[in-house]
Design a protein around this motif. Structure first.
Motif, PDB file in Angstrom:
ATOM      1  N   VAL A  63      34.090  69.295  71.691  1.00  0.00           N
ATOM      2  CA  VAL A  63      33.501  68.058  72.119  1.00  0.00           C
ATOM      3  C   VAL A  63      33.097  66.870  71.012  1.00  0.00           C
ATOM      4  O   VAL A  63      33.494  65.950  71.389  1.00  0.00           O
ATOM      5  N   TYR A  64      32.572  67.240  70.305  1.00  0.00           N
ATOM      6  CA  TYR A  64      31.940  66.265  69.370  1.00  0.00           C
ATOM      7  C   TYR A  64      32.913  65.683  68.359  1.00  0.00           C
ATOM      8  O   TYR A  64      33.818  66.399  67.736  1.00  0.00           O
ATOM      9  N   VAL A  65      32.953  64.318  68.513  1.00  0.00           N
ATOM     10  CA  VAL A  65      33.991  63.453  67.624  1.00  0.00           C
ATOM     11  C   VAL A  65      33.239  62.420  66.594  1.00  0.00           C
ATOM     12  O   VAL A  65      32.148  62.095  67.231  1.00  0.00           O
ATOM     13  N   THR A  66      33.311  62.531  65.361  1.00  0.00           N
ATOM     14  CA  THR A  66      32.641  61.522  64.470  1.00  0.00           C
ATOM     15  C   THR A  66      33.171  60.346  64.502  1.00  0.00           C
ATOM     16  O   THR A  66      34.194  60.111  65.110  1.00  0.00           O
ATOM     17  N   GLY A  67      32.407  59.320  64.242  1.00  0.00           N
ATOM     18  CA  GLY A  67      33.055  57.818  64.120  1.00  0.00           C
ATOM     19  C   GLY A  67      32.442  56.885  64.586  1.00  0.00           C
ATOM     20  O   GLY A  67      32.944  56.024  65.288  1.00  0.00           O
ATOM     21  N   GLY A  68      30.749  57.007  64.520  1.00  0.00           N
ATOM     22  CA  GLY A  68      30.166  55.724  65.112  1.00  0.00           C
ATOM     23  C   GLY A  68      30.339  55.422  66.548  1.00  0.00           C
ATOM     24  O   GLY A  68      30.430  56.508  67.358  1.00  0.00           O
ATOM     25  N   ASN A  69      30.176  54.452  67.074  1.00  0.00           N
ATOM     26  CA  ASN A  69      30.236  53.953  68.587  1.00  0.00           C
ATOM     27  C   ASN A  69      31.484  54.570  69.228  1.00  0.00           C
ATOM     28  O   ASN A  69      31.543  55.191  70.271  1.00  0.00           O
ATOM     29  N   GLU A  70      32.658  54.390  68.537  1.00  0.00           N
ATOM     30  CA  GLU A  70      33.888  55.113  69.193  1.00  0.00           C
ATOM     31  C   GLU A  70      33.806  56.835  69.040  1.00  0.00           C
ATOM     32  O   GLU A  70      34.504  57.121  70.187  1.00  0.00           O
ATOM     33  N   GLY A  71      33.222  57.067  68.164  1.00  0.00           N
ATOM     34  CA  GLY A  71      32.993  58.379  68.023  1.00  0.00           C
ATOM     35  C   GLY A  71      32.074  58.931  69.331  1.00  0.00           C
ATOM     36  O   GLY A  71      32.538  59.973  70.055  1.00  0.00           O
ATOM     37  N   ASP A  72      31.099  58.116  69.639  1.00  0.00           N
ATOM     38  CA  ASP A  72      30.299  58.634  70.613  1.00  0.00           C
ATOM     39  C   ASP A  72      30.840  58.569  71.785  1.00  0.00           C
ATOM     40  O   ASP A  72      30.653  59.377  72.636  1.00  0.00           O
ATOM     41  N   ARG A  73      31.536  57.393  71.817  1.00  0.00           N
ATOM     42  CA  ARG A  73      32.336  57.442  73.279  1.00  0.00           C
ATOM     43  C   ARG A  73      33.314  58.507  73.543  1.00  0.00           C
ATOM     44  O   ARG A  73      33.477  58.936  74.451  1.00  0.00           O
ATOM     45  N   GLU A  74      34.161  58.696  72.505  1.00  0.00           N
ATOM     46  CA  GLU A  74      35.080  59.840  72.818  1.00  0.00           C
ATOM     47  C   GLU A  74      34.186  61.195  72.866  1.00  0.00           C
ATOM     48  O   GLU A  74      34.943  61.950  73.540  1.00  0.00           O
ATOM     49  N   THR A  75      33.090  61.430  72.308  1.00  0.00           N
ATOM     50  CA  THR A  75      32.440  62.542  72.394  1.00  0.00           C
ATOM     51  C   THR A  75      31.963  62.691  73.810  1.00  0.00           C
ATOM     52  O   THR A  75      31.888  63.823  74.646  1.00  0.00           O
ATOM     53  N   CYS A  76      31.202  61.570  74.472  1.00  0.00           N
ATOM     54  CA  CYS A  76      31.024  61.893  75.890  1.00  0.00           C
ATOM     55  C   CYS A  76      31.959  61.856  76.873  1.00  0.00           C
ATOM     56  O   CYS A  76      32.031  62.456  77.930  1.00  0.00           O
TER      57      CYS A  76
END
Length: 83
Positions: free
Chosen positions: A35-48
């Motif tokens: 589930v977890y993706v690194t990368g700031g805001n874009e990573g947060d969006r992909e994680t969600c």
């Protein structure tokens, strides 16, 4: 009035019906990744986004487990009590 969907219904569809296991395997392959993706805001969006997809798969698997008598729901915050 429709009949409520029970854990046994999930077990029947995904484990007992022809093609059900293959469908469950495909859902797991597509949506069961990390589930977890690194990368700031874009990573947060992909994680969600991935967490939302994963939650559907987790629900299906939890229902199948309940039908099999396995209750491993870690979200249950009610501690066991001694009588």
């Amino acid at each position: 009035m429709t009949k409520p969907v029970m854990p046994a219904d999930f077990k029947r569809v995904f484990e007992e019906m022809p093609g059900g296991a293959a469908v469950l395997n495909e859902l797991t392959r597509r949506f069961g990744r990390a589930v977890y993706v690194t990368g700031g805001n874009e990573g947060d969006r992909e994680t969600c986004y991935r967490a939302g997809q994963r939650s559907v798969l987790d629900f299906i698997l939890r229902e199948i487990n309940l039908a099999d008598g396995v209750d491993d729901d870690l979200d249950d915050e009610t501690p066991p009590h001694d009588d």
